[in-house]
Design a protein around this motif. Structure first.
Motif, short mmCIF file in Angstrom:
data_model
loop_
_atom_site.label_atom_id
_atom_site.label_comp_id
_atom_site.label_asym_id
_atom_site.label_seq_id
_atom_site.Cartn_x
_atom_site.Cartn_y
_atom_site.Cartn_z
N LYS A 1 2.56 -58.86 34.59
CA LYS A 1 3.36 -57.68 34.27
C LYS A 1 4.27 -57.93 33.07
O LYS A 1 4.42 -57.07 32.20
N LEU A 2 4.87 -59.12 33.00
CA LEU A 2 5.77 -59.44 31.90
C LEU A 2 5.00 -59.55 30.59
O LEU A 2 5.50 -59.17 29.53
N LYS A 3 3.79 -60.05 30.67
CA LYS A 3 2.94 -60.13 29.48
C LYS A 3 2.61 -58.74 28.96
O LYS A 3 2.63 -58.48 27.75
N GLN A 4 2.32 -57.82 29.88
CA GLN A 4 2.03 -56.44 29.50
C GLN A 4 3.25 -55.76 28.88
O GLN A 4 3.11 -54.87 28.03
N LEU A 5 4.43 -56.17 29.31
CA LEU A 5 5.67 -55.62 28.75
C LEU A 5 5.98 -56.18 27.36
O LEU A 5 6.91 -55.73 26.71
N GLU A 6 5.19 -57.18 26.94
CA GLU A 6 5.34 -57.82 25.62
C GLU A 6 6.67 -58.56 25.48
O GLU A 6 7.31 -58.51 24.41
N LEU A 7 7.05 -59.26 26.55
CA LEU A 7 8.20 -60.15 26.45
C LEU A 7 7.83 -61.36 25.59
O LEU A 7 6.65 -61.66 25.39
N ASP A 8 8.84 -62.05 25.12
CA ASP A 8 8.61 -63.25 24.32
C ASP A 8 8.29 -64.45 25.20
O ASP A 8 7.49 -65.30 24.80
N SER A 9 8.91 -64.51 26.37
CA SER A 9 8.68 -65.67 27.22
C SER A 9 9.15 -65.39 28.64
O SER A 9 9.93 -64.47 28.89
#
Length: 288
Positions: A200-208
């Motif tokens: 989910k965090l990857k889909q949100l385009e977080l940095d890390s």
């Protein structure tokens, strides 16, 4: 406020010598001791008792403090806990203050009280947003955080985080483009949600995102089966790493070395024990 003057005069003695140990590069400020959560694993809970109970630093007090910190060479400020910074009654005003004095600003938040206005201010004034997520589902997150009041659901928080990551794409290189990081404190109860959360965090385009087991003993104890399961899951979650666009950080030391580890024992040589500077509001004034 006299105690703010004492912060600059007494605590940072020797500032005229430009000693980097005496003059911190970054100062953490607990802008409020209020929190909407009562996490069983939170070591900051003790700060919300006694002289710290229900305390917060006013905008005027904070502005005078930031001016003095900038004057002795501090470069960066981090609003953190103590409590939840977004519960500060003047949060929209104090987000803008550090940049007024050419100070970088980091914000640690659970995101429970994000809204469009605050997200827009984060885009403008926050250099690094550090979001504490700790679960992939709202049900588990609410259980772990033992939340009070009527905070955002996890899906609502994600909506505002997505707004920030999408909006920063349109910002020019010479404007403030906030970095967006997440932390996931690992407990025996949330091992199964590590990989779904990372997706989910990857889909949100977080940095890390940083996955860090809780060792300090305030949580349920780690069983040998949980530790082995966690090792397998952390190995799998690293497959989602797409550095430098999305980085996943996992512990480097063997988990078996330190179940229920006391950080004060393990990090005896850690330099931050000696030079990390935190300023907290209390009933007796600001405390270092």
């Amino acid at each position: 406020m006299e105690c703010i003057k004492q912060v600059a005069i007494e605590v940072f003695k020797g500032s005229e010598t430009a000693n980097p140990i005496i003059n911190p590069v970054r100062v953490d400020i607990d802008v409020t001791q209020k929190c909407n959560s009562n996490c069983g694993f939170c070591f900051s809970k003790e700060y919300r008792k006694g002289i710290y109970y229900d305390q917060w630093i006013t905008k005027d007090e904070l502005e005078r403090l930031l001016y003095q910190l900038a004057s002795i060479g501090v470069k960066s400020i981090r609003y953190c806990g103590g409590g939840e910074p977004l519960l500060h009654p003047q949060i929209e005003e104090i987000l803008a203050l550090p940049h007024k004095y050419n100070l970088k600003l980091s914000l640690i938040t659970n995101g429970d009280y994000l809204n469009h206005a605050i997200a827009s201010l984060i885009l403008r004034y926050v250099d690094k947003l550090h979001w504490s997520v700790n679960a992939a589902t709202n049900q588990l997150r609410q259980k772990l955080h033992n939340q009070k009041g009527f905070p955002n659901s996890l899906s609502e928080i994600m909506k505002y985080v997505k707004f920030i990551t999408e909006s920063r794409k349109d910002m020019t290189i010479d404007t403030n483009r906030p970095a967006v990081w997440a932390s996931y404190l690992i407990l025996p109860e949330n091992i199964d949600e590590i990989i779904p959360a990372a997706n989910k965090l990857k889909q949100l385009e977080l940095d890390s995102v940083s996955f860090r087991p809780v060792y300090h003993g305030l949580n349920n104890k780690w069983s040998s089966s949980n530790i082995e399961k966690l090792k397998r899951v952390l190995f799998e979650v690293k497959r989602l790493d797409n550095a430098p666009h999305f980085q996943i950080f996992t512990p480097k030391r063997d988990i078996l070395e330190s179940p229920n580890l006391n950080p004060n024992l393990f990090f005896k040589q850690c330099i931050s024990k000696n030079v990390r500077t935190v300023i907290e509001p209390s009933a007796e004034g600001l405390i270092i």
